[in-house]
Write an enzyme that holds these catalytic residues in place. Structure first.
Site, PDB file in Angstrom:
ATOM      1  N   GLU A  79       0.830  -1.200   0.000  1.00 28.91           N
ATOM      2  CA  GLU A  79       0.000   0.000   0.000  1.00 28.91           C
ATOM      3  C   GLU A  79       0.872   1.261   0.000  1.00 28.91           C
ATOM      4  O   GLU A  79       1.809   1.375   0.775  1.00 28.91           O
ATOM      5  CB  GLU A  79      -0.938   0.002   1.202  1.00 28.91           C
ATOM      6  CG  GLU A  79      -1.938  -1.145   1.209  1.00 28.91           C
ATOM      7  CD  GLU A  79      -2.930  -1.105   0.052  1.00 28.91           C
ATOM      8  OE1 GLU A  79      -3.033  -0.039  -0.601  1.00 28.91           O
ATOM      9  OE2 GLU A  79      -3.591  -2.132  -0.197  1.00 28.91           O
ATOM     10  N   CYS A 142      -8.233  -1.747   8.005  1.00 30.25           N
ATOM     11  CA  CYS A 142      -6.870  -1.811   7.453  1.00 30.25           C
ATOM     12  C   CYS A 142      -6.313  -0.406   7.208  1.00 30.25           C
ATOM     13  O   CYS A 142      -5.200  -0.085   7.627  1.00 30.25           O
ATOM     14  CB  CYS A 142      -6.861  -2.627   6.163  1.00 30.25           C
ATOM     15  SG  CYS A 142      -7.049  -4.406   6.413  1.00 30.25           S
TER      16      CYS A 142
END
Length: 213
Positions: A79, A142
């Site tokens: 990410e 998350c």
């Protein structure tokens, strides 16, 4: 010192591959003589961030890699950015469902990962492990923990960290399912490779991994 985290199961799942993979990655790295701890986080807004920041204060790690499940993705997703937004499509494990709320009231709109995500992606590909740079960690727990992590590390310039999403395990899916998955050992080796890369690369590399949409 390396800190790895994964989440407890949530929604309909009875296991969370992120925690199983983080725990197995700890074993792989420890066998190489690397000092590493793994912590399971609750899938709960707020509480997960406290467990994480308490672990960082207790362990004083050099690198933090948090992991979570992105069911439906077929690759390990490094990410790039955490956003200051909680917008839950489903309740967390304590029934909380924040809508359009800030993770940290008054905090910056976003933080970038401080892991060498492009170098890590290249090393995953060299190892034959499917990986990608992801431009969105979603708006569920998350992303919440990713943002909380980077907000905490903003005051700790000696610590680098970021977030990684993993796919379903094959055994989580019905036989014949077309939904992507990845074996546990592959996930764990991928997380370990990301840690190894971060240990050896102080700066990231220029490497094509962008997205058109």
């Amino acid at each position: 010192m390396i800190l790895l985290t994964g989440f407890e199961p949530f929604a309909e799942d009875t296991v969370n591959p992120s925690w199983l993979a983080a725990r197995r990655a700890r074993e792989l790295l420890a066998a190489e003589g690397i000092t590493v701890e793994a912590v399971e986080l609750p899938c709960v807004f707020g509480e997960s961030a406290k467990v994480l920041t308490d672990a960082i204060a207790r362990l004083n790690p050099d690198i933090v890699v948090c992991t979570g499940l992105a069911g439906g993705r077929g690759r390990i997703s490094l990410e790039r950015v955490a956003i200051n937004c909680d917008d839950a499509r489903i309740p967390d494990n304590k029934g909380q469902r924040p809508l359009d709320e800030e993770v940290v009231p008054g905090g910056p709109a976003a933080y970038f990962s401080s892991l060498p995500i492009k170098a890590a992606l290249r090393n995953l590909q060299i190892a034959g492990i499917k990986g990608e740079v992801s431009q969105s960690a979603g708006t569920y727990v998350c992303n919440h923990i990713f943002y909380a992590l980077m907000h905490s590390l903003a005051a700790k310039p000696g610590i680098r960290g970021g977030f990684v999403h993993v796919p379903y395990l094959p055994e989580q899916l019905p036989e014949g399912s077309a939904t992507p998955s990845m074996p546990l050992e592959t996930m764990a080796e991928g997380i370990a490779d990301i840690v190894r890369t971060a240990l050896h690369a102080q700066a990231d590399v220029k490497y094509s991994a962008g997205a058109i949409r």
